[in-house]
Design a protein around this motif. Structure first.
Motif, PDB file in Angstrom:
ATOM      1  N   GLY A 240       0.770  -0.951  -0.235  1.00  0.00           N
ATOM      2  CA  GLY A 240      -0.090   0.762  -0.053  1.00  0.00           C
ATOM      3  C   GLY A 240       1.046   1.395   0.235  1.00  0.00           C
ATOM      4  O   GLY A 240       0.247   2.444  -0.254  1.00  0.00           O
ATOM      5  N   GLY A 241       1.812   1.221   0.103  1.00  0.00           N
ATOM      6  CA  GLY A 241       2.976   2.565   0.026  1.00  0.00           C
ATOM      7  C   GLY A 241       3.018   2.730   1.067  1.00  0.00           C
ATOM      8  O   GLY A 241       4.021   4.027   1.248  1.00  0.00           O
ATOM      9  N   ARG A 242       3.052   2.032   2.093  1.00  0.00           N
ATOM     10  CA  ARG A 242       2.794   2.520   3.429  1.00  0.00           C
ATOM     11  C   ARG A 242       4.865   2.349   4.240  1.00  0.00           C
ATOM     12  O   ARG A 242       5.103   1.001   3.590  1.00  0.00           O
ATOM     13  N   VAL A 243       5.300   3.182   4.860  1.00  0.00           N
ATOM     14  CA  VAL A 243       6.790   2.939   5.545  1.00  0.00           C
ATOM     15  C   VAL A 243       6.656   1.409   5.877  1.00  0.00           C
ATOM     16  O   VAL A 243       5.984   2.006   7.541  1.00  0.00           O
ATOM     17  N   VAL A 244       7.417   0.482   6.002  1.00  0.00           N
ATOM     18  CA  VAL A 244       6.969  -0.356   7.158  1.00  0.00           C
ATOM     19  C   VAL A 244       8.696  -0.801   7.463  1.00  0.00           C
ATOM     20  O   VAL A 244       9.320  -1.741   7.957  1.00  0.00           O
ATOM     21  N   VAL A 245       9.673   0.047   6.997  1.00  0.00           N
ATOM     22  CA  VAL A 245      11.328  -0.031   7.719  1.00  0.00           C
ATOM     23  C   VAL A 245      11.375   0.085   9.213  1.00  0.00           C
ATOM     24  O   VAL A 245      12.749  -0.538   9.398  1.00  0.00           O
ATOM     25  N   ASP A 246      10.658   0.513  10.305  1.00  0.00           N
ATOM     26  CA  ASP A 246      10.862   0.128  10.957  1.00  0.00           C
ATOM     27  C   ASP A 246      10.243  -0.794  11.847  1.00  0.00           C
ATOM     28  O   ASP A 246      10.154  -0.952  13.048  1.00  0.00           O
ATOM     29  N   ARG A 247       9.798  -1.921  10.776  1.00  0.00           N
ATOM     30  CA  ARG A 247       9.342  -2.876  11.951  1.00  0.00           C
ATOM     31  C   ARG A 247      10.056  -3.683  12.546  1.00  0.00           C
ATOM     32  O   ARG A 247      11.600  -3.798  12.345  1.00  0.00           O
ATOM     33  N   GLU A 248       9.770  -5.348  13.168  1.00  0.00           N
ATOM     34  CA  GLU A 248      11.085  -6.251  13.729  1.00  0.00           C
ATOM     35  C   GLU A 248      12.079  -6.732  12.548  1.00  0.00           C
ATOM     36  O   GLU A 248      13.321  -7.100  12.831  1.00  0.00           O
ATOM     37  N   PRO A 249      11.236  -7.171  11.169  1.00  0.00           N
ATOM     38  CA  PRO A 249      12.556  -8.146  10.184  1.00  0.00           C
ATOM     39  C   PRO A 249      13.341  -7.255   9.533  1.00  0.00           C
ATOM     40  O   PRO A 249      15.437  -7.461   9.893  1.00  0.00           O
ATOM     41  N   ALA A 250      13.081  -5.807   9.640  1.00  0.00           N
ATOM     42  CA  ALA A 250      14.165  -4.600   9.203  1.00  0.00           C
ATOM     43  C   ALA A 250      15.136  -4.317  11.049  1.00  0.00           C
ATOM     44  O   ALA A 250      16.506  -4.011  10.447  1.00  0.00           O
ATOM     45  N   VAL A 251      14.821  -4.568  12.017  1.00  0.00           N
ATOM     46  CA  VAL A 251      15.996  -4.191  12.844  1.00  0.00           C
ATOM     47  C   VAL A 251      16.330  -5.098  13.007  1.00  0.00           C
ATOM     48  O   VAL A 251      17.807  -4.908  13.156  1.00  0.00           O
ATOM     49  N   ARG A 252      15.738  -6.066  12.911  1.00  0.00           N
ATOM     50  CA  ARG A 252      17.552  -7.380  13.062  1.00  0.00           C
ATOM     51  C   ARG A 252      17.978  -7.870  11.618  1.00  0.00           C
ATOM     52  O   ARG A 252      19.006  -7.812  12.167  1.00  0.00           O
ATOM     53  N   ALA A 253      17.633  -7.186  10.325  1.00  0.00           N
ATOM     54  CA  ALA A 253      18.434  -6.913   9.552  1.00  0.00           C
ATOM     55  C   ALA A 253      19.806  -5.970  10.160  1.00  0.00           C
ATOM     56  O   ALA A 253      20.417  -6.545   9.497  1.00  0.00           O
ATOM     57  N   LEU A 254      19.339  -4.635  10.537  1.00  0.00           N
ATOM     58  CA  LEU A 254      20.521  -3.975  10.843  1.00  0.00           C
ATOM     59  C   LEU A 254      21.879  -4.518  12.138  1.00  0.00           C
ATOM     60  O   LEU A 254      22.767  -4.111  11.845  1.00  0.00           O
ATOM     61  N   GLU A 255      20.608  -5.004  13.053  1.00  0.00           N
ATOM     62  CA  GLU A 255      21.673  -5.655  13.914  1.00  0.00           C
ATOM     63  C   GLU A 255      22.671  -6.670  13.684  1.00  0.00           C
ATOM     64  O   GLU A 255      23.708  -6.758  13.648  1.00  0.00           O
ATOM     65  N   TYR A 256      21.713  -7.495  12.466  1.00  0.00           N
ATOM     66  CA  TYR A 256      23.242  -8.524  11.910  1.00  0.00           C
ATOM     67  C   TYR A 256      24.089  -7.316  11.242  1.00  0.00           C
ATOM     68  O   TYR A 256      24.879  -7.889  11.167  1.00  0.00           O
ATOM     69  N   MET A 257      23.420  -6.554  10.070  1.00  0.00           N
ATOM     70  CA  MET A 257      24.705  -5.960   9.851  1.00  0.00           C
ATOM     71  C   MET A 257      25.732  -5.515  10.589  1.00  0.00           C
ATOM     72  O   MET A 257      26.988  -5.266  10.094  1.00  0.00           O
ATOM     73  N   ARG A 258      25.127  -4.707  11.808  1.00  0.00           N
ATOM     74  CA  ARG A 258      26.038  -4.080  12.624  1.00  0.00           C
ATOM     75  C   ARG A 258      27.166  -4.849  13.159  1.00  0.00           C
ATOM     76  O   ARG A 258      28.131  -4.755  12.959  1.00  0.00           O
ATOM     77  N   ASP A 259      26.492  -5.795  13.838  1.00  0.00           N
ATOM     78  CA  ASP A 259      26.984  -7.133  14.426  1.00  0.00           C
ATOM     79  C   ASP A 259      28.425  -7.659  14.063  1.00  0.00           C
ATOM     80  O   ASP A 259      28.933  -7.933  14.362  1.00  0.00           O
ATOM     81  N   SER A 260      27.801  -8.039  13.051  1.00  0.00           N
ATOM     82  CA  SER A 260      28.962  -8.371  11.999  1.00  0.00           C
ATOM     83  C   SER A 260      29.861  -7.611  11.151  1.00  0.00           C
ATOM     84  O   SER A 260      30.951  -8.253  11.055  1.00  0.00           O
ATOM     85  N   ILE A 261      29.725  -6.504  11.964  1.00  0.00           N
ATOM     86  CA  ILE A 261      30.893  -5.404  11.986  1.00  0.00           C
ATOM     87  C   ILE A 261      31.662  -5.326  13.134  1.00  0.00           C
ATOM     88  O   ILE A 261      32.838  -6.160  13.229  1.00  0.00           O
ATOM     89  N   HIS A 262      30.051  -5.041  14.294  1.00  0.00           N
ATOM     90  CA  HIS A 262      31.822  -4.798  15.604  1.00  0.00           C
ATOM     91  C   HIS A 262      31.415  -5.873  16.503  1.00  0.00           C
ATOM     92  O   HIS A 262      32.394  -5.715  17.177  1.00  0.00           O
ATOM     93  N   VAL A 263      30.532  -7.134  16.228  1.00  0.00           N
ATOM     94  CA  VAL A 263      30.716  -7.651  17.116  1.00  0.00           C
ATOM     95  C   VAL A 263      31.851  -8.999  16.989  1.00  0.00           C
ATOM     96  O   VAL A 263      32.481  -9.456  17.072  1.00  0.00           O
TER      97      VAL A 263
END
Lengths: 306, 414
Positions: free
Chosen positions: B198-221
């Motif tokens: 429907g064109g609504r922004v859903v980039v703050d939902r849980e899967p997105a958060v987990r994806a970004l956490e994965y990306m960050r942790d793969s760098i820093h952790v």
């Protein structure tokens, strides 16, 4: 009385001639400065978005300015610009003064040294930015090798991806590039100081430090202030150096105002909003320059009376 | 004075429009092999259309710069160039601005092209450009170090974290458009999206958060991704993989012929490509890139312009492009073609598998601004200036404000 009237007529004729002589210059200024500024001001009070022509170009008053002031990224960008200007101008004036003193006192090979010192200034900004990027990018960069050889860091630093560390290459690059320019301006000031003053100080038994503080510094101050003004105006508009070195990153941690305005104008095609930001930068730097020039003018007056 | 006059005339004649034969103009990037290829194809087109000349307008290779140039031309209502090479994310912007023609009246065979690419070129139900070639994000891996590519994102991180060299998974992490494509692939891998149907922004939902956490942790952790990628674009990543210092790389297909060249590559013959892996519950995803051909809305000869586009996107030209420049065809049927199988440096089955996973970025006229918001907040999270959840939350708020300000949230049209 008649003499007075004739004098007035003459003055009037002279004034007319003067305006005539100035007309081409004024016309050129209107064309290249006043015109575009007026246009930008006009755009800044309209909603003009190239991506959405169906919105037309309605007058929106100060909406663009209000939006700008309510945007945290823009406020942050203003802060970055100010920090960059203060850091680089201070560094450049201090280092420039040092360099100028060396150039002034070294008679031998002055020409060669001066040419060598000017080299960074002659390089295009983009080249300078790339050079400094290479020096700070990657674990095997010059910066990381230096730190490692001095045992200052056990891990290579990812300079460009740290919100604070990314400023190091930017500020150093600007200082490296512009210090020679500042030094040249100050050197001109130094060479105007009457050597007799220093001779007298020496005869009076003043220490070199005392002579520097009491004679050199006050007399070279106008040149210092002019150099600082030039650099500050340039620093407020900084664009290419940051664009190439960090692109405003990491995040938006090194984004200056001009880069943000460029994004709004050229990438997002928001001409009204981008113009409002440009007007803000213009008004702020113009006002700053006026205040600075006034302060300098007063200093000059005080000295003449003394 | 007398010497000046011919010079002046010469200069004037150089400025005057060539009015003899009707000329079509095509604005495209024209460097290297790709440039020679376009020239050769245009010569064939001219031979098939006697009396017609096609002029090639060489434009900057760098996307941002070309975008600016096109905006200058089109906003000035110039009738040239007639045909433009657009990046996949520009079509809705140019269409909404009224700068390019809807192609529906020419009845294009839209069904023959990759659906994701057609979707990316559609604005308000009308097709505005035809996909010339497609780019897809894929995983490069070392065939000499493992028997097969990692199955999921967790395995990828674990294998990449092993000490090397070669060690590490490199991608494009500078704050620019490339970061959004890398994020899109991780996002899909965790089952998330940027905008919903429907064109609504859903980039703050849980899967997105987990994806970004994965990306960050793969760098820093986990240190599976070197922190240097945070200032890298495509070529930086390619050099790291090509020199044998990186174990995995996310990149576009253009790197395959370069990595296969033993003169410059240390990994020639020792690497393979695979679809980007996913996390459990997600879908393996490839960001869709590539170039489109569209017609300038002010063109004096739209019919001829369309004929040229039709010629350039015909199977024969696409196969030749794959052979010469290694660029992937936008027609799925061609992946069964023997010539394509020989042309792509990787098995066509693999290429097809990746292309079919292609996901377009949001099709909206304000895409560049939407992306810029996302770039800043993604990069803030990856450089640990903000927590992923907070960063995506702020990004979503700003993106919603942008869409509603532009009147694009309610109407849909995605």
């Amino acid at each position: 009385m008649t003499r007075g009237r004739a004098f007035t007529a003459l003055r009037r004729a002279e004034a007319r001639a003067a305006w005539g002589f100035m007309a081409p210059a004024l016309g050129a200024m209107a064309l290249v400065a006043a015109g575009p500024i007026a246009w930008t001001a006009w755009e800044s009070v309209h909603l003009h978005d190239l991506r959405m022509p169906w919105l037309d170009r309605p007058f929106v008053g100060l909406d663009n300015y209000r939006e700008a002031l309510a945007t945290p990224r823009l406020i942050a960008a203003a802060g970055h610009t100010a920090v960059f200007a203060i850091l680089t101008v201070t560094l450049e004036v201090v280092a420039g003064l040092g360099l100028a003193l060396v150039l002034h006192h070294r008679r031998r090979a002055r020409g060669v040294v001066r040419a060598a010192a000017l080299l960074p200034w002659a390089l295009p900004t983009v080249v300078v930015a790339l050079l400094w990027r290479f020096a700070f990018e990657g674990p095997a960069s010059v910066a990381n090798m230096t730190l490692a050889s001095l045992n200052l860091a056990d891990q290579p630093v990812a300079w460009l991806s740290g919100a604070v560390t990314a400023w190091v290459p930017i500020v150093l690059a600007d200082a490296w590039r512009m210090t020679p320019f500042v030094a040249l301006l100050i050197l001109a000031g130094l060479q105007q100081i009457d050597p007799a003053l220093h001779e007298a100080a020496r005869l009076d038994g003043a220490s070199p430090w005392r002579a520097f503080c009491a004679i050199t510094l006050p007399l070279v101050a106008p040149a210092l202030l002019v150099a600082a003004l030039f650099r500050a105006l340039d620093a407020v508009r900084v664009f290419d150096l940051v664009y190439v070195l960090t692109g405003g990153g990491p995040g938006a941690a090194t984004e200056p105002l001009s880069l943000y305005a460029f994004d709004a104008l050229m990438r997002h095609l928001r001409f009204g909003y981008g113009s409002a930001i440009s007007m803000g930068v213009f008004v702020a730097s113009f006002a700053g320059a006026l205040v600075w020039i006034r302060l300098m003018g007063q200093r000059a007056l005080v000295r003449e009376e003394a | 004075m007398r010497g000046l006059l011919p010079l002046l005339l010469l200069a004037l004649s150089a400025c005057a429009r060539p009015s003899a034969a009707p000329a079509l103009t095509l604005a495209t990037s024209a460097v290297g092999r790709e440039g020679a290829l376009v020239q050769a194809q245009l010569a064939r087109f001219e031979a098939a259309h006697p009396g017609l000349r096609v002029e090639l307008r060489s434009t900057p290779d760098e996307a941002d710069t070309r975008h600016q140039l096109f905006v200058h031309w089109l906003n000035a209502h110039a009738s040239e160039p007639d045909v433009l090479q657009l990046d996949v994310i520009w079509t809705p912007e140019f269409a909404a601005a009224g700068w390019i023609l809807p192609l529906d009246r020419f009845e294009p065979e839209a069904g023959a092209f990759l659906p994701a690419a057609v979707e990316a070129n559609t604005w308000r139900g009308q097709l505005f450009a035809l996909p010339w070639f497609v780019d897809v994000g894929m995983l490069y891996w070392r065939t000499d170090l493992a028997a097969r590519p990692p199955d999921d994102l967790a395995t990828l991180a674990a294998e990449a974290a092993q000490p090397g060299p070669p060690s590490g998974f490199v991608w494009q992490g500078a704050r620019y458009e490339g970061l959004v494509t890398v994020f899109l692939e991780h996002l899909g891998g965790f089952g998330g999206r940027i905008l919903d149907d429907g064109g609504r922004v859903v980039v703050d939902r849980e899967p997105a958060v987990r994806a970004l956490e994965y990306m960050r942790d793969s760098i820093h952790v986990q240190r599976a991704v070197p922190a240097d990628v945070l200032s890298w674009q495509e070529e930086h990543a390619r050099f790291a993989f090509q020199n044998g210092s990186a174990r995995f790389m996310r990149n576009w297909p253009y790197a395959v012929p370069l990595l296969s060249d033993p003169a410059q590559s240390k990994v020639a013959g020792r690497f393979g490509v695979a679809p980007m892996p996913a996390a459990p519950g997600g879908t393996s995803t490839a960001a869709l890139g590539g170039s489109q051909l569209a017609i300038n809305a002010r063109s004096d000869q739209p019919e001829l312009a369309y004929a040229l586009i039709q010629f350039l996107v015909a199977p024969a030209q696409m196969i030749e492009r794959a052979q010469v420049a290694g660029q992937y065809p936008s027609r799925p049927s061609l992946y069964d073609d023997a010539a394509i199988r020989a042309a792509l440096a990787i098995p066509a089955v693999e290429a097809r598998a990746i292309v079919e996973r292609a996901v377009a970025r949001p099709a909206t006229p304000v895409y560049s601004e939407l992306s810029s918001i996302l770039q800043v907040h993604l990069h803030r999270a990856l450089t640990r200036q903000a927590e992923p959840r907070a960063a995506l939350g702020t990004a979503a708020v700003e993106m919603r404000a942008l869409l509603s300000r532009s009147g694009l949230d309610a109407e849909g049209g995605w």
